[in-house]
Design a protein around this motif. Sequence first.
Motif, PDB file in Angstrom:
ATOM      1  N   ALA A  71       0.856  -1.184   0.000  1.00 22.01           N
ATOM      2  CA  ALA A  71       0.000   0.000   0.000  1.00 22.01           C
ATOM      3  C   ALA A  71       0.887   1.226   0.000  1.00 22.01           C
ATOM      4  CB  ALA A  71      -0.912   0.009   1.224  1.00 22.01           C
ATOM      5  N   GLY A  72       0.458   2.255  -0.712  1.00 24.43           N
ATOM      6  CA  GLY A  72       1.235   3.479  -0.753  1.00 24.43           C
ATOM      7  C   GLY A  72       0.342   4.686  -0.938  1.00 24.43           C
ATOM      8  N   ALA A  73       0.802   5.830  -0.437  1.00 21.34           N
ATOM      9  CA  ALA A  73       0.119   7.106  -0.651  1.00 21.34           C
ATOM     10  C   ALA A  73       1.162   8.102  -1.135  1.00 21.34           C
ATOM     11  CB  ALA A  73      -0.531   7.597   0.640  1.00 21.34           C
ATOM     12  N   SER A  74       0.957   8.653  -2.323  1.00 19.41           N
ATOM     13  CA  SER A  74       1.928   9.580  -2.932  1.00 19.41           C
ATOM     14  C   SER A  74       3.319   8.955  -2.969  1.00 19.41           C
ATOM     15  CB  SER A  74       1.956  10.911  -2.174  1.00 19.41           C
ATOM     16  OG  SER A  74       0.693  11.528  -2.180  1.00 19.41           O
ATOM     17  N   ASP A  75       3.362   7.637  -3.197  1.00 14.12           N
ATOM     18  CA  ASP A  75       4.627   6.913  -3.079  1.00 14.12           C
ATOM     19  C   ASP A  75       5.551   7.093  -4.275  1.00 14.12           C
ATOM     20  OD1 ASP A  75       2.761   5.510  -4.592  1.00 14.12           O
ATOM     21  OD2 ASP A  75       3.525   3.539  -4.016  1.00 14.12           O
ATOM     22  N   LEU A  76       5.086   7.780  -5.318  1.00 20.93           N
ATOM     23  CA  LEU A  76       5.944   8.073  -6.470  1.00 20.93           C
ATOM     24  C   LEU A  76       6.440   9.517  -6.448  1.00 20.93           C
ATOM     25  CD1 LEU A  76       3.993   6.255  -9.330  1.00 20.93           C
ATOM     26  CD2 LEU A  76       5.886   5.390  -7.931  1.00 20.93           C
ATOM     27  N   GLU A  77       6.050  10.265  -5.442  1.00 21.61           N
ATOM     28  CA  GLU A  77       6.500  11.653  -5.331  1.00 21.61           C
ATOM     29  C   GLU A  77       7.947  11.680  -4.859  1.00 21.61           C
ATOM     30  OE1 GLU A  77       5.320  15.866  -3.103  1.00 21.61           O
ATOM     31  OE2 GLU A  77       3.977  14.120  -2.996  1.00 21.61           O
ATOM     32  N   ARG A  78       8.766  12.493  -5.506  1.00 19.89           N
ATOM     33  CA  ARG A  78      10.179  12.585  -5.132  1.00 19.89           C
ATOM     34  C   ARG A  78      10.345  13.473  -3.904  1.00 19.89           C
ATOM     35  NH1 ARG A  78      10.170  13.994 -10.744  1.00 19.89           N
ATOM     36  NH2 ARG A  78      10.382  12.091 -11.986  1.00 19.89           N
ATOM     37  N   HIS A  79      11.211  13.028  -3.005  1.00 24.41           N
ATOM     38  CA  HIS A  79      11.524  13.780  -1.791  1.00 24.41           C
ATOM     39  C   HIS A  79      13.040  13.933  -1.669  1.00 24.41           C
ATOM     40  CE1 HIS A  79       7.629  13.635   0.554  1.00 24.41           C
ATOM     41  NE2 HIS A  79       7.371  12.787  -0.431  1.00 24.41           N
ATOM     42  N   VAL A  80      13.475  15.061  -1.130  1.00 19.13           N
ATOM     43  CA  VAL A  80      14.871  15.183  -0.726  1.00 19.13           C
ATOM     44  C   VAL A  80      15.152  14.057   0.263  1.00 19.13           C
ATOM     45  CG1 VAL A  80      16.547  16.626   0.474  1.00 19.13           C
ATOM     46  CG2 VAL A  80      14.900  17.675  -1.096  1.00 19.13           C
TER      47      VAL A  80
END
Length: 237
Positions: free
Chosen positions: A8-17
């Motif tokens: 399960a993921g939420a916004s799991d493809l968003e890049r983060h520093v």
Amino acid sequence: DLKTGEYAGASDLERHVSASSPKAIWVAAALDKAGIAAMTPYAQPIFRDSDNNAAGSAIDLAGGMNAVNVFYSGKAGMVDSGLTQWFGNRVATNSPRKMGDDNYFTAKDAVTFLSRLDKGTLLDAADTAQLETWMTWSPRTGFGGWLGTLLPAGVRTTMMHKGGWLPPGCCGDDATYNTLNEIGIVEVAAGHRYAIAILARRGSDWYGKQAPWVERASCVIYRAASGAAASALDCKD
């Protein structure tokens, strides 16, 4: 879920520093290239203290910045992550630079790395066991140990993780750098573990709200994975 394969993921493809969380990945790359003996002198400062100089040595043992990026996209399966520079004196020429000069990753990429580590497909058996042991040297609770703060005491003892943090004021006035990340493997019961990545940024109250949010998120996910009743585990609901 490393036992059932559920995800399960939420916004799991968003890049983060990525801050310091991928130091665990750099150590994996160093083990793959140079072995346990070479990496051992740097393991305690990396996992206990998140030492940046020791992390630079791990990058060097892995073959340098470019080699780490090859490890990311190859063995680690991290298809949307990049190591771009480390304290200015180490610069990659093959980073995709999807966040400018910043090092970055996604939650899904971090979980992919952790799942491959758990399955033993990332490193050989000895290197896998050693890295998992080193990851238990990170703080268990509180600063640098947010993943475990609200978990049961026995679970905190065995969790393998690496936090990453850029508190307010560390990198100028841009709130994008109010970063607090946790990646790790948590054991629910013997033979049942899950990989987790919680990436948080831009919090206006880093200490009062952002850090407690990461702690609570970890607790709620553990409660769901373990099947514990809400009354049995206080997640600060």
